[in-house]
Design an enzyme around this catalytic site. Structure first.
Site, mmCIF file in Angstrom:
data_model
loop_
_atom_site.group_PDB
_atom_site.id
_atom_site.type_symbol
_atom_site.label_atom_id
_atom_site.label_comp_id
_atom_site.label_asym_id
_atom_site.label_seq_id
_atom_site.Cartn_x
_atom_site.Cartn_y
_atom_site.Cartn_z
ATOM 1 N N ASP A 287 1.789 -0.002 0.563
ATOM 2 C CA ASP A 287 1.098 0.545 -0.619
ATOM 3 C C ASP A 287 0.748 2.013 -0.403
ATOM 4 O O ASP A 287 0.830 2.822 -1.329
ATOM 5 C CB ASP A 287 -0.178 -0.264 -0.900
ATOM 6 C CG ASP A 287 0.133 -1.723 -1.165
ATOM 7 O OD1 ASP A 287 1.226 -2.010 -1.707
ATOM 8 O OD2 ASP A 287 -0.697 -2.573 -0.820
ATOM 9 N N ASP B 142 -3.686 -2.472 12.109
ATOM 10 C CA ASP B 142 -3.502 -3.456 11.042
ATOM 11 C C ASP B 142 -2.575 -2.826 9.998
ATOM 12 O O ASP B 142 -2.888 -1.780 9.438
ATOM 13 C CB ASP B 142 -4.876 -3.787 10.430
ATOM 14 C CG ASP B 142 -4.776 -4.691 9.209
ATOM 15 O OD1 ASP B 142 -3.702 -5.284 8.993
ATOM 16 O OD2 ASP B 142 -5.771 -4.793 8.470
ATOM 17 N N ASP C 193 -9.421 -9.008 -0.271
ATOM 18 C CA ASP C 193 -8.678 -9.573 0.859
ATOM 19 C C ASP C 193 -9.625 -10.186 1.886
ATOM 20 O O ASP C 193 -10.601 -9.540 2.306
ATOM 21 C CB ASP C 193 -7.858 -8.485 1.573
ATOM 22 C CG ASP C 193 -6.680 -8.015 0.736
ATOM 23 O OD1 ASP C 193 -6.297 -8.721 -0.214
ATOM 24 O OD2 ASP C 193 -6.142 -6.937 1.053
ATOM 25 N N LYS D 83 -2.099 -4.961 -4.326
ATOM 26 C CA LYS D 83 -1.117 -3.877 -4.204
ATOM 27 C C LYS D 83 -1.395 -2.739 -5.188
ATOM 28 O O LYS D 83 -1.323 -1.564 -4.840
ATOM 29 C CB LYS D 83 0.299 -4.418 -4.384
ATOM 30 C CG LYS D 83 0.702 -5.348 -3.252
ATOM 31 C CD LYS D 83 2.130 -5.793 -3.348
ATOM 32 C CE LYS D 83 2.407 -6.938 -2.380
ATOM 33 N NZ LYS D 83 2.086 -6.648 -0.982
ATOM 34 N N GLY D 84 -1.715 -3.109 -6.435
ATOM 35 C CA GLY D 84 -1.969 -2.064 -7.429
ATOM 36 C C GLY D 84 -3.167 -1.214 -7.054
ATOM 37 O O GLY D 84 -3.103 0.027 -7.049
HETATM 38 O O1 RIB Z 1 0.144 -4.944 0.227
HETATM 39 C C1 RIB Z 1 -1.041 -5.470 0.743
HETATM 40 C C2 RIB Z 1 -1.770 -6.231 -0.316
HETATM 41 O O2 RIB Z 1 -0.963 -7.313 -0.690
HETATM 42 C C3 RIB Z 1 -3.069 -6.826 0.151
HETATM 43 O O3 RIB Z 1 -4.157 -5.972 -0.109
HETATM 44 C C4 RIB Z 1 -3.130 -8.160 -0.596
HETATM 45 O O4 RIB Z 1 -4.175 -8.230 -1.507
HETATM 46 C C5 RIB Z 1 -1.783 -8.295 -1.287
HETATM 47 O O5 RIB Z 1 -1.859 -7.972 -2.613
#
Ligand code: RIB
Length: 315
Positions: free
Chosen positions: A251, A245, A15, A42-43
């Site tokens: 996740d 943030d 990211d 997300k994974g």
């Molecule tokens: O849910 C957050 C994630 O969504 C971030 O880390 C970004 O990479 C996207 O996949």
């Protein structure tokens, strides 16, 4: 017999977080105040949260043959996650995350290597599903690969938590084969479309989403979350924190919910713990940086206790 594991089949991104006062207008060039490069996807985020909560986690995915791919593998392995990663010609997945001064987060992703998590790659690794008590999926890999993972999970008797994010068209046969369907408010609007009346009643949305899966979790950010099952809609209150943030908060919720379920918690209590973990995850910059460990949870500064929402109000 050893304890069942959590298997995450999903995405890995790096990211680029841009801190900026607001989004740029059309034709405008806006100055960001800071940039950070953090591990995400997300994974990967969900896998890291499960590992921090003490689970044995296996990850099935793909990275590019690049520096970001090597760094992402090292990051996951350093946290005790067993990685089965295809190394492909496409670049490692990338996320560009705009973190605005008002706390809003806007993300754009380049799927890159995540698009190479193919049904064949899932099938080749079918033996991993036999060790899994819970399989977690999202929508950053191809839909056919998720369908294949659900087939493998079902054959192995593992439960499936499907975080249908980002939203995209899904096959009802696939979603109904999952144990939990987890979406946020924007995703719920996508899946329900015109079925939703305005102004939107999110409890009603949670009921309607059961068309996709008998057990739904609808996360609502600062408004908490809802568990929707045949027995009704249960409210899980948010845990108040000073958020820095919110990237990856959803996740953290999914990872903590899966981890708590695997530990034998009721779904109401698992959702309460997930709400607390998600809140803690917003107190630092980046998706994974501030995801709490078991020790953080025990000694955390978030005073509100995770509670069993099973008795909460229903509609
Ligand atoms: O849910 C957050 C994630 O969504 C971030 O880390 C970004 O990479 C996207 O996949």
């Amino acid at each position: 017999m050893s304890k069942p594991e959590i298997l995450v089949v999903g995405s890995i991104n790096v990211d680029l977080l841009l801190f900026q006062p607001r989004l740029a207008y059309r034709g405008e060039t806006l100055l960001a105040t800071e940039m950070r490069e953090e591990f995400g996807g997300k994974g990967a985020n969900q896998a890291v949260q499960c590992a921090r909560l003490g689970q044995h986690v296996t990850f099935l995915g793909a990275v590019g043959k690049d520096e970001r791919g090597r760094g992402s593998r090292t990051n996951l392995e350093a946290q005790g996650i067993e990685c089965h990663l295809a190394e492909v010609d496409a670049p490692t997945g990338l996320g560009v995350v705009n973190v605005l001064a008002n706390g809003e987060v806007h993300a754009t992703i380049l799927r890159g290597a995540n698009a190479e998590v193919t049904p064949e790659w899932v099938r080749q690794n079918e033996s991993l599903f036999e060790r899994a008590g819970i399989v977690i999926l999202q929508n950053e890999i191809p839909a056919e690969s998720n369908a294949e993972a659900i087939r493998c999970a079902s054959a192995a008797g593992a439960r499936v938590i499907y975080n249908a994010a980002p939203a995209r068209a899904v096959d009802l046969e696939t979603t109904r084969a999952c144990d939990y369907f987890v979406v946020n408010e924007e995703e719920a609007r996508f899946f329900l479309g015109e079925e939703l009346a305005e102004p939107t009643d999110m409890r009603e949305a949670a009921v309607l989403l059961r068309n996709y899966c008998p057990r739904v979790i609808l996360t609502l950010g600062a408004a908490g979350s809802l568990i929707s099952t045949q027995s009704g809609v249960h409210e899980v209150p948010v845990v108040p924190v000073r958020a820095v943030d919110t990237t990856g908060a959803g996740d953290a919720y999914v990872g903590a919910f899966a981890s708590s379920l695997l530990d034998g918690e009721s779904e109401g209590r698992a959702a309460g713990i997930a709400a607390k973990v998600a809140a803690m995850a917003t107190t630092g910059v980046g998706a994974q940086t501030s995801m709490p460990s078991i020790e953080d949870l025990r000694h955390d500064s978030v005073r509100a206790e995770a509670h069993d929402s099973g008795d909460a109000s229903q509609c």
